[in-house]
Design an enzyme around this catalytic site. Sequence first.
Site, PDB file in Angstrom:
ATOM      1  N   CYS A  41       0.838  -1.205   0.000  1.00 42.44           N
ATOM      2  CA  CYS A  41       0.000   0.000   0.000  1.00 42.44           C
ATOM      3  C   CYS A  41       0.874   1.258   0.000  1.00 42.44           C
ATOM      4  O   CYS A  41       1.981   1.263   0.523  1.00 42.44           O
ATOM      5  CB  CYS A  41      -0.919   0.004   1.215  1.00 42.44           C
ATOM      6  N   ASP A  43       0.329   3.806   1.681  1.00 42.82           N
ATOM      7  CA  ASP A  43       0.244   4.403   3.015  1.00 42.82           C
ATOM      8  C   ASP A  43       1.631   4.801   3.542  1.00 42.82           C
ATOM      9  O   ASP A  43       2.552   3.977   3.556  1.00 42.82           O
ATOM     10  CB  ASP A  43      -0.417   3.395   3.974  1.00 42.82           C
ATOM     11  N   ARG A  45       2.787   5.164   6.336  1.00 47.54           N
ATOM     12  CA  ARG A  45       3.269   4.482   7.552  1.00 47.54           C
ATOM     13  C   ARG A  45       3.826   3.097   7.266  1.00 47.54           C
ATOM     14  O   ARG A  45       4.427   2.454   8.126  1.00 47.54           O
ATOM     15  CB  ARG A  45       2.107   4.349   8.560  1.00 47.54           C
ATOM     16  N   HIS A  97      -2.208  -4.026   4.986  1.00 48.60           N
ATOM     17  CA  HIS A  97      -1.978  -3.579   6.371  1.00 48.60           C
ATOM     18  C   HIS A  97      -3.305  -3.258   7.033  1.00 48.60           C
ATOM     19  O   HIS A  97      -4.234  -2.769   6.387  1.00 48.60           O
ATOM     20  CB  HIS A  97      -1.043  -2.363   6.404  1.00 48.60           C
ATOM     21  N   CYS A 100      -6.101   0.098   6.876  1.00 47.67           N
ATOM     22  CA  CYS A 100      -5.863   0.636   5.535  1.00 47.67           C
ATOM     23  C   CYS A 100      -7.022   1.562   5.146  1.00 47.67           C
ATOM     24  O   CYS A 100      -8.179   1.152   5.144  1.00 47.67           O
ATOM     25  CB  CYS A 100      -5.743  -0.517   4.535  1.00 47.67           C
TER      26      CYS A 100
HETATM   27 CO    CO Z   1      -3.453   1.159   2.963  1.00 47.85          CO
END
Ligand code: CO
Length: 208
Positions: A41, A43, A45, A97, A100
Amino acid sequence: MDIQQIFKNNQAWIKDKLNVDTHYFENLSKGQNPDILYIGCSDSRVSAEELMGVAPGEAFIHRNIANMVPNSDLSAMSVIEYAVKYLKVHHVVVCGHYYCGGVKAAMESQDLGILNPWLRNIRDVYRIHKEELNALTDEDSRYKRLVELNVQEQCVNVIKTAVVQRAFRERKFTVHGWVFDIHSGKLIDLKIDFNDILEHVMEIYHLD
Ligand code: CO
């Protein structure tokens, strides 16, 4: 964020690397030989190399919203083709994750414009596994399970490609489904039963 700081960080990083190995960048420039394709992803993080503890050159990386492998997405398809056929990686990982945002958005009914067709791929995963998901009365458990099932379905999408099917036949090759738990930092192997999935998928998607 101070963008200039990034360039200062870069200078410090170069210095660090050269302190350990004066030929570091010279060697890096010779080419790449990664053994793993990581699809994760976007993302901020979930930083792929850091959570896996791998160095530059060790993992070929593809990231998008909610670690998707849509069949008609030229970018994802090209990455898989290149990594498997030319870089000859032995492992393809789809890593989702928990928490998400993409998966969360797909569970809600808001119209998100251009994101709609992208998130629809996750809604399709929900539809395929509707019975199991709706049986989970706890919202958080349902959210987490959809993250896992989405990883599984994206692994299936990886297996649908001709290049991956050929790799399975010709050499040692594995597809893995993982989830990164942001809450604990743990990387979880979903231990997806690929023999079972392969049998089912191949019945319909087999390519010579
Ligand atoms: Co995500």
